[in-house]
Scaffold this motif. Sequence first.
Motif, short mmCIF file in Angstrom:
data_model
loop_
_atom_site.label_atom_id
_atom_site.label_comp_id
_atom_site.label_asym_id
_atom_site.label_seq_id
_atom_site.Cartn_x
_atom_site.Cartn_y
_atom_site.Cartn_z
N PHE A 1 7.68 5.48 -10.85
CA PHE A 1 7.33 4.13 -10.42
C PHE A 1 8.03 3.08 -11.29
CE2 PHE A 1 3.78 6.35 -8.37
CZ PHE A 1 3.74 5.71 -7.15
N TRP A 2 8.12 3.36 -12.58
CA TRP A 2 8.80 2.45 -13.51
C TRP A 2 10.28 2.31 -13.15
CZ3 TRP A 2 12.10 4.04 -17.85
CH2 TRP A 2 12.43 2.98 -18.71
N ARG A 3 10.95 3.43 -12.92
CA ARG A 3 12.37 3.39 -12.53
C ARG A 3 12.55 2.67 -11.20
NH1 ARG A 3 14.11 8.03 -11.11
NH2 ARG A 3 12.33 9.40 -11.53
N ASP A 4 11.72 3.00 -10.23
CA ASP A 4 11.86 2.41 -8.90
C ASP A 4 11.65 0.90 -8.93
OD1 ASP A 4 12.33 4.92 -7.90
OD2 ASP A 4 10.37 5.16 -6.94
N GLY B 1 0.81 -1.21 0.00
CA GLY B 1 0.00 0.00 0.00
C GLY B 1 0.85 1.26 0.00
N ILE B 2 1.90 1.27 0.81
CA ILE B 2 2.78 2.44 0.89
C ILE B 2 3.52 2.62 -0.43
CG2 ILE B 2 4.81 3.41 2.03
CD1 ILE B 2 3.87 1.76 4.55
N ALA B 3 4.07 1.53 -0.98
CA ALA B 3 4.83 1.62 -2.23
C ALA B 3 3.98 2.05 -3.40
CB ALA B 3 5.50 0.28 -2.52
N SER B 4 2.67 1.78 -3.33
CA SER B 4 1.78 2.23 -4.42
C SER B 4 1.59 3.74 -4.38
CB SER B 4 0.43 1.52 -4.31
OG SER B 4 -0.35 2.03 -3.24
N LEU B 5 1.91 4.35 -3.24
CA LEU B 5 1.83 5.81 -3.10
C LEU B 5 3.16 6.47 -3.44
CD1 LEU B 5 -0.08 5.81 0.31
CD2 LEU B 5 -1.07 6.09 -1.98
N ASP B 6 4.25 5.85 -2.98
CA ASP B 6 5.60 6.31 -3.31
C ASP B 6 6.55 5.13 -3.15
OD1 ASP B 6 7.87 8.09 -3.80
OD2 ASP B 6 8.31 7.77 -1.68
N GLY B 7 7.27 4.81 -4.21
CA GLY B 7 8.13 3.65 -4.21
C GLY B 7 9.22 3.69 -3.15
N SER B 8 9.86 4.82 -2.99
CA SER B 8 10.96 4.91 -2.03
C SER B 8 10.47 4.74 -0.59
CB SER B 8 11.67 6.26 -2.17
OG SER B 8 12.44 6.30 -3.36
N THR B 9 9.33 5.34 -0.28
CA THR B 9 8.79 5.19 1.08
C THR B 9 8.41 3.73 1.34
OG1 THR B 9 7.91 7.44 0.92
CG2 THR B 9 7.10 6.08 2.72
N GLY C 1 4.03 -3.25 -4.99
CA GLY C 1 3.32 -2.00 -4.71
C GLY C 1 3.67 -0.91 -5.71
N MET C 2 4.94 -0.84 -6.10
CA MET C 2 5.34 0.14 -7.12
C MET C 2 4.61 -0.12 -8.43
SD MET C 2 9.41 0.08 -6.41
CE MET C 2 10.01 0.07 -4.71
N ALA C 3 4.49 -1.39 -8.80
CA ALA C 3 3.76 -1.74 -10.02
C ALA C 3 2.30 -1.33 -9.91
CB ALA C 3 3.89 -3.24 -10.29
N GLU C 4 1.73 -1.52 -8.73
CA GLU C 4 0.33 -1.11 -8.51
C GLU C 4 0.20 0.42 -8.60
OE1 GLU C 4 -1.30 -4.75 -5.70
OE2 GLU C 4 -0.30 -3.04 -4.74
N GLY C 5 1.20 1.12 -8.10
CA GLY C 5 1.19 2.57 -8.21
C GLY C 5 1.31 3.03 -9.66
N ALA C 6 2.19 2.37 -10.40
CA ALA C 6 2.33 2.70 -11.83
C ALA C 6 1.02 2.47 -12.56
CB ALA C 6 3.44 1.85 -12.45
N LEU C 7 0.36 1.35 -12.25
CA LEU C 7 -0.91 1.03 -12.91
C LEU C 7 -1.98 2.06 -12.58
CD1 LEU C 7 -2.66 -0.89 -14.58
CD2 LEU C 7 -3.08 -2.20 -12.47
N ALA C 8 -2.06 2.46 -11.32
CA ALA C 8 -3.08 3.44 -10.92
C ALA C 8 -2.88 4.76 -11.66
CB ALA C 8 -3.04 3.66 -9.42
N HIS C 9 -1.64 5.22 -11.74
CA HIS C 9 -1.37 6.48 -12.45
C HIS C 9 -1.58 6.31 -13.96
CE1 HIS C 9 0.01 9.10 -9.22
NE2 HIS C 9 0.63 8.05 -8.69
N HIS C 10 -1.25 5.15 -14.48
CA HIS C 10 -1.45 4.87 -15.90
C HIS C 10 -2.93 4.94 -16.27
CE1 HIS C 10 -0.88 2.90 -19.79
NE2 HIS C 10 -1.82 2.02 -19.45
N LEU C 11 -3.77 4.30 -15.45
CA LEU C 11 -5.20 4.30 -15.74
C LEU C 11 -5.77 5.72 -15.68
CD1 LEU C 11 -6.30 1.08 -13.80
CD2 LEU C 11 -6.06 1.37 -16.27
#
Length: 398
Positions: A358-361, A71-79, A249-259
């Motif tokens: 998100f892609w880079r992370d 959940g956290i990584a979907s908001l910010d990968g580094s966090t 989670g990073m992949a989920e974040g990327a997907l959310a922003h992509h959509l």
Amino acid sequence: MTVPNKNAVLDKIMERAAELRELGPVNESLGRLDDKAAKVLRDAGMIRMLQPKNHGGLETHPREFAEAVMGIASLDGSTGWVAGIVGIHPWEMAMADPKVQEEIWGEDPDVWIASPYAPMGIARPVDGGYIFNGRWQFSSGTDHCDWIFLGAFLGDEDGKMAMPPTSLHMILPRSDYTIVEDSWDVAGLRGTGSKDIIVKDAFVPTYRTIEFNKVVEGIQPKEAGLTNTLYHVPFSCAFPLGITSAVIGMAEGALAHHLAWQRERVQITGTKVKDDPYVLYAIGEATAEIQASRAALLENVDRMYDKVAAGQEISFAERAAGRRIQVRAAWRAAHATTEIMMRSGGNALRNSNPIQRFWRDAHMGLAHAIHVPGSVYHASALTDLDVEVPQGPMRSMI
């Protein structure tokens, strides 16, 4: 299968989701987590999820821990990465000598512990402990930590590695090591602040050490008298959990922003994305891959936990299979982010567009040693063929 309780930590994190999203670019520009991001994790109890209750911890189910990291990584990968890596350290600290646990958490249960575990130092035995020297890379979240786990090889009286090699985890306070500033200049996971660490002639008493092999083989938690199932889940399942969860989670974040990006996007051909069957196919496939990665990782930790809770031993073959599942989950999720990125158009490359971050992370997350597939796939295939895996590097991460 055990069904964990409602995830209170994740709920607290999501209450501040907007704050963590906004801090993503700030973390990246700083080259470490902003103090505000670290405070969100502290306030939610994220790093105390696997910490022993007698030192203010929550002793949650490891599935809950993984879900919180995702959940956290979907908001910010580094966090999310820092939450996953720093968050696993209390799990091992629960197995350490009570004296060092009291030194770390006696006055403040929110003290964080950094790493890395890579044996890049030499511990030379002396009366009462060791003289310790070395330099380590990749100490994620280290600016916010006051203690550290560092991997070492046991040395001889001349300070050279003793044979056969014996690996130790050394536990040091902030006063005994140096964080090398400006040692983290990278393409992805920039906000993790995974800086170098130097130790020079530090004395580490014996009670501040743990034999790595005892942790891997499940001996250490038994000797420590721990009764909670959490601490008897194999190291090769528990340790990678936060790292792989972060990548998913990073992949989920990327997907959310992509959509969100694609909903109103019109391609250069004049075709709306929502009317392009080829792009929609790619989005559907990427979504399925990310969801499958998440399900596989969580099912794996559930299965390990339930077997341990039933009083059963986890065999080497099962550990190898678990690592195979975990490694593949990370690679599937990261590959899906490439599909997402490549289908987002040229504007996704802009620094103002979070998709590229998100892609880079996610891809930099694959560079962690715990995601290297070669020896894991090799070892797991051998066990499937009923072949004994030889002692040595092939077993070292399993």
